[in-house]
Design a protein around this motif. Structure first.
Motif, PDB file in Angstrom:
ATOM      1  N   GLN A 174       0.833  -1.204   0.000  1.00  0.00           N
ATOM      2  CA  GLN A 174       0.000   0.000   0.000  1.00  0.00           C
ATOM      3  C   GLN A 174       0.866   1.252   0.000  1.00  0.00           C
ATOM      4  N   TYR A 175       0.354   2.332  -0.594  1.00  0.00           N
ATOM      5  CA  TYR A 175       1.155   3.533  -0.802  1.00  0.00           C
ATOM      6  C   TYR A 175       1.211   4.399   0.461  1.00  0.00           C
ATOM      7  N   PHE A 176       1.853   3.832   1.486  1.00  0.00           N
ATOM      8  CA  PHE A 176       2.044   4.554   2.742  1.00  0.00           C
ATOM      9  C   PHE A 176       3.488   4.388   3.180  1.00  0.00           C
ATOM     10  N   PHE A 177       3.872   5.134   4.203  1.00  0.00           N
ATOM     11  CA  PHE A 177       5.250   5.102   4.671  1.00  0.00           C
ATOM     12  C   PHE A 177       5.295   4.652   6.128  1.00  0.00           C
ATOM     13  N   TYR A 178       6.478   4.175   6.506  1.00  0.00           N
ATOM     14  CA  TYR A 178       6.647   3.629   7.856  1.00  0.00           C
ATOM     15  C   TYR A 178       6.198   4.635   8.924  1.00  0.00           C
ATOM     16  N   ARG A 179       6.556   5.899   8.719  1.00  0.00           N
ATOM     17  CA  ARG A 179       6.222   6.927   9.713  1.00  0.00           C
ATOM     18  C   ARG A 179       4.713   7.172   9.817  1.00  0.00           C
ATOM     19  N   GLN A 180       3.923   6.647   8.835  1.00  0.00           N
ATOM     20  CA  GLN A 180       2.473   6.886   8.852  1.00  0.00           C
ATOM     21  C   GLN A 180       1.701   5.784   9.581  1.00  0.00           C
ATOM     22  N   ILE A 181       2.389   4.790  10.091  1.00  0.00           N
ATOM     23  CA  ILE A 181       1.715   3.720  10.841  1.00  0.00           C
ATOM     24  C   ILE A 181       0.917   4.334  11.989  1.00  0.00           C
ATOM     25  N   GLY A 182      -0.356   3.914  12.081  1.00  0.00           N
ATOM     26  CA  GLY A 182      -1.230   4.449  13.118  1.00  0.00           C
ATOM     27  C   GLY A 182      -2.117   5.582  12.636  1.00  0.00           C
ATOM     28  N   GLN A 183      -1.764   6.190  11.495  1.00  0.00           N
ATOM     29  CA  GLN A 183      -2.603   7.269  10.964  1.00  0.00           C
ATOM     30  C   GLN A 183      -3.808   6.684  10.230  1.00  0.00           C
ATOM     31  N   LYS A 184      -4.889   7.477  10.161  1.00  0.00           N
ATOM     32  CA  LYS A 184      -6.024   7.110   9.322  1.00  0.00           C
ATOM     33  C   LYS A 184      -5.553   7.028   7.875  1.00  0.00           C
ATOM     34  N   LYS A 185      -5.954   5.966   7.177  1.00  0.00           N
ATOM     35  CA  LYS A 185      -5.496   5.799   5.795  1.00  0.00           C
ATOM     36  C   LYS A 185      -5.877   6.969   4.893  1.00  0.00           C
ATOM     37  N   VAL A 186      -7.104   7.473   5.037  1.00  0.00           N
ATOM     38  CA  VAL A 186      -7.512   8.561   4.133  1.00  0.00           C
ATOM     39  C   VAL A 186      -6.706   9.832   4.397  1.00  0.00           C
ATOM     40  N   VAL A 187      -6.341  10.052   5.659  1.00  0.00           N
ATOM     41  CA  VAL A 187      -5.542  11.238   6.006  1.00  0.00           C
ATOM     42  C   VAL A 187      -4.128  11.078   5.438  1.00  0.00           C
ATOM     43  N   ALA A 188      -3.542   9.891   5.648  1.00  0.00           N
ATOM     44  CA  ALA A 188      -2.187   9.634   5.155  1.00  0.00           C
ATOM     45  C   ALA A 188      -2.134   9.674   3.628  1.00  0.00           C
ATOM     46  N   LEU A 189      -3.162   9.108   2.991  1.00  0.00           N
ATOM     47  CA  LEU A 189      -3.166   9.071   1.524  1.00  0.00           C
ATOM     48  C   LEU A 189      -3.318  10.469   0.931  1.00  0.00           C
ATOM     49  N   LYS A 190      -4.165  11.275   1.547  1.00  0.00           N
ATOM     50  CA  LYS A 190      -4.319  12.654   1.078  1.00  0.00           C
ATOM     51  C   LYS A 190      -2.983  13.384   1.170  1.00  0.00           C
ATOM     52  N   GLU A 191      -2.297  13.189   2.287  1.00  0.00           N
ATOM     53  CA  GLU A 191      -0.979  13.811   2.487  1.00  0.00           C
ATOM     54  C   GLU A 191      -0.009  13.363   1.374  1.00  0.00           C
ATOM     55  N   ASN A 192      -0.008  12.052   1.064  1.00  0.00           N
ATOM     56  CA  ASN A 192       0.919  11.535   0.054  1.00  0.00           C
ATOM     57  C   ASN A 192       0.577  12.048  -1.346  1.00  0.00           C
ATOM     58  N   ILE A 193      -0.722  12.117  -1.636  1.00  0.00           N
ATOM     59  CA  ILE A 193      -1.153  12.620  -2.951  1.00  0.00           C
ATOM     60  C   ILE A 193      -0.719  14.073  -3.118  1.00  0.00           C
ATOM     61  N   LEU A 194      -0.960  14.883  -2.092  1.00  0.00           N
ATOM     62  CA  LEU A 194      -0.625  16.307  -2.194  1.00  0.00           C
ATOM     63  C   LEU A 194       0.887  16.534  -2.223  1.00  0.00           C
ATOM     64  N   ALA A 195       1.645  15.605  -1.630  1.00  0.00           N
ATOM     65  CA  ALA A 195       3.103  15.714  -1.688  1.00  0.00           C
ATOM     66  C   ALA A 195       3.607  15.450  -3.116  1.00  0.00           C
ATOM     67  N   ILE A 196       2.836  14.666  -3.874  1.00  0.00           N
ATOM     68  CA  ILE A 196       3.207  14.369  -5.266  1.00  0.00           C
ATOM     69  C   ILE A 196       2.675  15.453  -6.195  1.00  0.00           C
ATOM     70  N   ASN A 197       1.406  15.804  -6.024  1.00  0.00           N
ATOM     71  CA  ASN A 197       0.765  16.770  -6.916  1.00  0.00           C
ATOM     72  C   ASN A 197      -0.189  17.662  -6.127  1.00  0.00           C
ATOM     73  N   PRO A 198       0.306  18.832  -5.697  1.00  0.00           N
ATOM     74  CA  PRO A 198      -0.526  19.712  -4.852  1.00  0.00           C
ATOM     75  C   PRO A 198      -1.724  20.311  -5.584  1.00  0.00           C
ATOM     76  N   ALA A 199      -1.783  20.141  -6.912  1.00  0.00           N
ATOM     77  CA  ALA A 199      -2.903  20.712  -7.672  1.00  0.00           C
ATOM     78  C   ALA A 199      -4.164  19.865  -7.561  1.00  0.00           C
ATOM     79  N   ILE A 200      -4.044  18.631  -7.072  1.00  0.00           N
ATOM     80  CA  ILE A 200      -5.217  17.746  -7.006  1.00  0.00           C
ATOM     81  C   ILE A 200      -6.085  18.123  -5.807  1.00  0.00           C
TER      82      ILE A 200
END
Lengths: 198, 79
Positions: free
Chosen positions: A55-81
């Motif tokens: 899954q597209y998450f990172f070790y430091r994100q363990i314990g976070q809500k998936k939707v919160v972590a995924l939003k963070e990862n998406i915006l880190a790649i493409n802030p225009a989305i």
């Protein structure tokens, strides 16, 4: 079509993603990279260490809500989305509520009963809506058995036979193939529909 | 059943998952009977007849007719 043209068309599109695990997180990232305007993502789960094999998450994100972590990862790649993230366990009614306005819906659940639930909800309540599902992605090897099949407004990506079990775990390569096949199918639909309109 | 009756007995041609199927000596069958007959043993299925959803609780009530286009999609876990 040039990438600029593709991005321009996709920038007006909304894609719903039901589930933010192996299929959902990888599919969402692929759609974000190419510039899909808005992603609506729903999942109730929390990132755990066992998710990181696919899954597209990172070790430091363990314990976070998936939707919160995924939003963070998406915006880190493409802030225009634009990302709408819902921390919710989806049912037939909430699927319609969250995803009725989407151009395409991606089914990205892990459990077979949830896949059945969303398919019955969308085919029954939103028959004109396109649903892209992922079915059959366990294990390793046999890439050529993974394909996409169209059944009315339903697209089925995967090998349709390999079920996840103790001896057939879901792993990054095959899950990633299916997730990206779903994203590729979404692009095909979105760019094709535009062609029809113009 | 006499030979004559057998010869006159109706068969049913349908499309099942995009393939032609001839159901011998059957002129009436429900979606659930078709699932059983064709040995779909997966627990979770989605069924459609002529593009319309047949919910799981309706499978005993909906009949498949000659010429119908039936889809039986089986769901397996993994994602």
């Amino acid at each position: 079509m040039t990438f600029e043209e593709i991005k321009k068309r996709l920038s007006r599109k909304v894609v719903g993603i039901a589930g933010a695990g192996g299929l959902g997180s990888n599919c969402a990232v692929a759609l974000a990279r190419v510039g899909t305007g808005k992603l609506i993502i729903a999942d109730f789960d929390v990132v755990s260490e066992s998710n990181l094999n696919r899954q597209y998450f990172f070790y430091r994100q363990i314990g976070q809500k998936k939707v919160v972590a995924l939003k963070e990862n998406i915006l880190a790649i493409n802030p225009a989305i634009e990302v709408e993230a819902y921390d919710v366990k989806l049912g037939s009614d909430s699927i319609i509520k969250y995803f009725a306005g989407c151009d395409v819906i991606v089914e990205a659940f892990d459990r077979a009963d949830m896949k059945q639930m969303i398919m019955e909800a969308v085919i029954g309540e939103l028959p004109d809506k396109t649903l892209v599902t992922g079915i059959g992605l366990a294990g390793t090897g046999d890439s050529n058995s993974i394909r996409v099949r169209k059944e009315g407004n339903l697209y089925i990506c995967g090998d349709e036979v390999s079920e996840v079990s103790e001896d057939d775990p879901p792993l990054a390569p095959r899950v990633g193939i299916v997730a990206n096949m779903q994203a590729n199918t979404v692009l095909e639909i979105l760019l094709d529909k535009d062609n029809d309109n113009q | 059943m006499t030979i004559n009756e057998l010869q006159n007995y109706k068969h049913m041609k349908i499309t099942l998952n995009n393939r032609q199927e001839e159901l011998k000596y059957i002129d009436s069958i429900t979606v659930q009977q078709l699932i059983d007959k064709m040995n779909f043993t997966f627990k979770f299925l989605v069924t459609k007849v002529n593009g319309e959803l047949v919910k799981k609780e309706e499978r005993n009530l909906v009949f498949v007719q000659e010429g119908d286009d039936v889809a039986i999609i089986h769901l397996i876990s993994g994602g």
